[in-house]
Write a protein that holds these residues in place. Structure first.
Motif, PDB file in Angstrom:
ATOM      1  N   GLU A   6       0.763  -1.385  -0.138  1.00  0.00           N
ATOM      2  CA  GLU A   6      -0.140  -0.027  -0.053  1.00  0.00           C
ATOM      3  C   GLU A   6       0.801   1.172   0.103  1.00  0.00           C
ATOM      4  O   GLU A   6       0.787   2.090  -0.505  1.00  0.00           O
ATOM      5  CB  GLU A   6      -0.857  -0.006   1.216  1.00  0.00           C
ATOM      6  N   GLN A  22      -5.190   7.488   3.232  1.00  0.00           N
ATOM      7  CA  GLN A  22      -5.450   7.039   1.825  1.00  0.00           C
ATOM      8  C   GLN A  22      -5.918   5.742   1.541  1.00  0.00           C
ATOM      9  O   GLN A  22      -5.211   4.770   2.218  1.00  0.00           O
ATOM     10  CB  GLN A  22      -4.337   7.295   0.896  1.00  0.00           C
ATOM     11  N   LYS A  23      -7.097   5.539   0.783  1.00  0.00           N
ATOM     12  CA  LYS A  23      -7.447   4.330   0.459  1.00  0.00           C
ATOM     13  C   LYS A  23      -6.704   3.638  -0.705  1.00  0.00           C
ATOM     14  O   LYS A  23      -6.561   4.202  -1.686  1.00  0.00           O
ATOM     15  CB  LYS A  23      -8.889   4.452   0.188  1.00  0.00           C
ATOM     16  N   VAL A  24      -6.430   2.576  -0.695  1.00  0.00           N
ATOM     17  CA  VAL A  24      -5.535   1.951  -1.728  1.00  0.00           C
ATOM     18  C   VAL A  24      -6.283   0.712  -2.031  1.00  0.00           C
ATOM     19  O   VAL A  24      -6.780  -0.388  -1.209  1.00  0.00           O
ATOM     20  CB  VAL A  24      -4.143   1.412  -1.099  1.00  0.00           C
ATOM     21  N   SER A  25      -6.710   0.619  -3.259  1.00  0.00           N
ATOM     22  CA  SER A  25      -7.542  -0.747  -3.719  1.00  0.00           C
ATOM     23  C   SER A  25      -6.994  -1.830  -3.686  1.00  0.00           C
ATOM     24  O   SER A  25      -5.587  -1.953  -3.894  1.00  0.00           O
ATOM     25  CB  SER A  25      -8.092  -0.225  -5.031  1.00  0.00           C
ATOM     26  N   ASP A  26      -7.683  -3.000  -3.946  1.00  0.00           N
ATOM     27  CA  ASP A  26      -7.073  -4.191  -4.093  1.00  0.00           C
ATOM     28  C   ASP A  26      -6.428  -4.243  -5.514  1.00  0.00           C
ATOM     29  O   ASP A  26      -5.255  -5.048  -5.576  1.00  0.00           O
ATOM     30  CB  ASP A  26      -8.244  -5.224  -4.096  1.00  0.00           C
ATOM     31  N   ALA A  27      -6.920  -3.692  -6.589  1.00  0.00           N
ATOM     32  CA  ALA A  27      -6.086  -3.450  -7.740  1.00  0.00           C
ATOM     33  C   ALA A  27      -4.888  -2.869  -7.656  1.00  0.00           C
ATOM     34  O   ALA A  27      -3.988  -3.329  -8.486  1.00  0.00           O
ATOM     35  CB  ALA A  27      -7.219  -2.665  -8.842  1.00  0.00           C
ATOM     36  N   GLU A  28      -4.778  -1.781  -7.054  1.00  0.00           N
ATOM     37  CA  GLU A  28      -3.485  -1.132  -6.685  1.00  0.00           C
ATOM     38  C   GLU A  28      -2.497  -2.146  -5.987  1.00  0.00           C
ATOM     39  O   GLU A  28      -1.506  -2.142  -6.488  1.00  0.00           O
ATOM     40  CB  GLU A  28      -3.584   0.089  -6.082  1.00  0.00           C
TER      41      GLU A  28
END
Length: 239
Positions: free
Chosen positions: A169, A203-209
């Motif tokens: 992340e 910050q939100k971190v997506s599964d895709a990132e």
């Protein structure tokens, strides 16, 4: 007499060449006491400057785990390494590095710019490519001297985190924020922020990132990187 001469010629000729793949595999199967182990020779190269010596790489697997093993062979002998006084070190390390750089080169030449953080742009300086992880203590030590590094080298950072999801992340956030930075000083400030072991971020971190960073890591570790920080001259990857 003729049979004796033929036998003697065969015996002498067998000592002039390195052990065969089959002989090497049989040797290690008999000495490594692991059930269901499979051993195969994956590469074999002559060692420059040493007649009759080969550098052999083996792959060992028990079905669930695998490991690479490199050895040297000459005549009926096997060596774990060869030290060259003339070349100033381990021939094994030199040959493994040459092979690693070859594999990394094929990947690095195709790397997307978004996955590389560039610092410094002085054509008179060598550029170092640094594979790094924001949660690695040794990477933190390396980053602590980044300004000093930049006095002698340009730097290009690629994130290959070896720790848990939080390190993935952080890598994703660093890529996002440094992409907006206009100067090296701003990029360094961002790097130091997220390399701090006490950093907290919302910050939100997506599964895709996260998956993207994990894929980046697996790509380079699959080529042979064994740990971070790993540093190599860019000119070696662009050959």
């Amino acid at each position: 007499m003729k049979k004796h001469i033929l036998w003697l010629v065969a015996l002498l000729s067998s000592t002039l060449f390195a052990a065969t793949d089959a002989q090497i595999v049989e040797h290690f199967k008999s000495t490594i006491q692991v059930p269901n182990i499979t051993i195969e020779v994956v590469s074999r190269k002559s060692v420059d400057g040493i007649d009759g010596m080969d550098f052999v790489t083996l792959n060992l697997t028990d079905g669930t785990r695998s490991q690479k093993l490199s050895i040297f062979t000459k005549d009926d002998l096997i060596f774990p390494d060869v030290i060259s006084i003339k070349q100033g070190g381990s021939i094994k390390e030199m040959m493994e590095m040459a092979e690693l750089q070859k594999k990394l080169s094929a990947i690095y030449k195709k790397e997307e710019k978004k996955n590389v953080i560039s610092l410094g742009n002085d054509p008179k300086k060598d550029t170092l490519v640094v594979f790094t992880d924001p949660e690695c203590p040794y990477c933190r030590q390396e980053l602590a001297q980044i300004e000093q590094r930049l006095t002698t080298n340009n730097l290009k950072l690629i994130f290959t985190p070896v720790h848990e999801r939080s390190s993935l992340e952080k890598a994703a956030v660093i890529y996002t924020e440094t992409a907006k930075a206009k100067t090296d000083a701003e990029k360094i400030k961002i790097l130091k922020k997220y390399y701090d072991e006490n950093v907290k971020f919302d910050q939100k971190v997506s599964d895709a990132e996260v998956a993207h960073i994990d894929e980046l890591k697996n790509k380079y570790f699959g080529a042979g990187i064994k740990g971070v920080p790993f540093i190599v001259k860019e000119k070696e990857l662009l050959k």
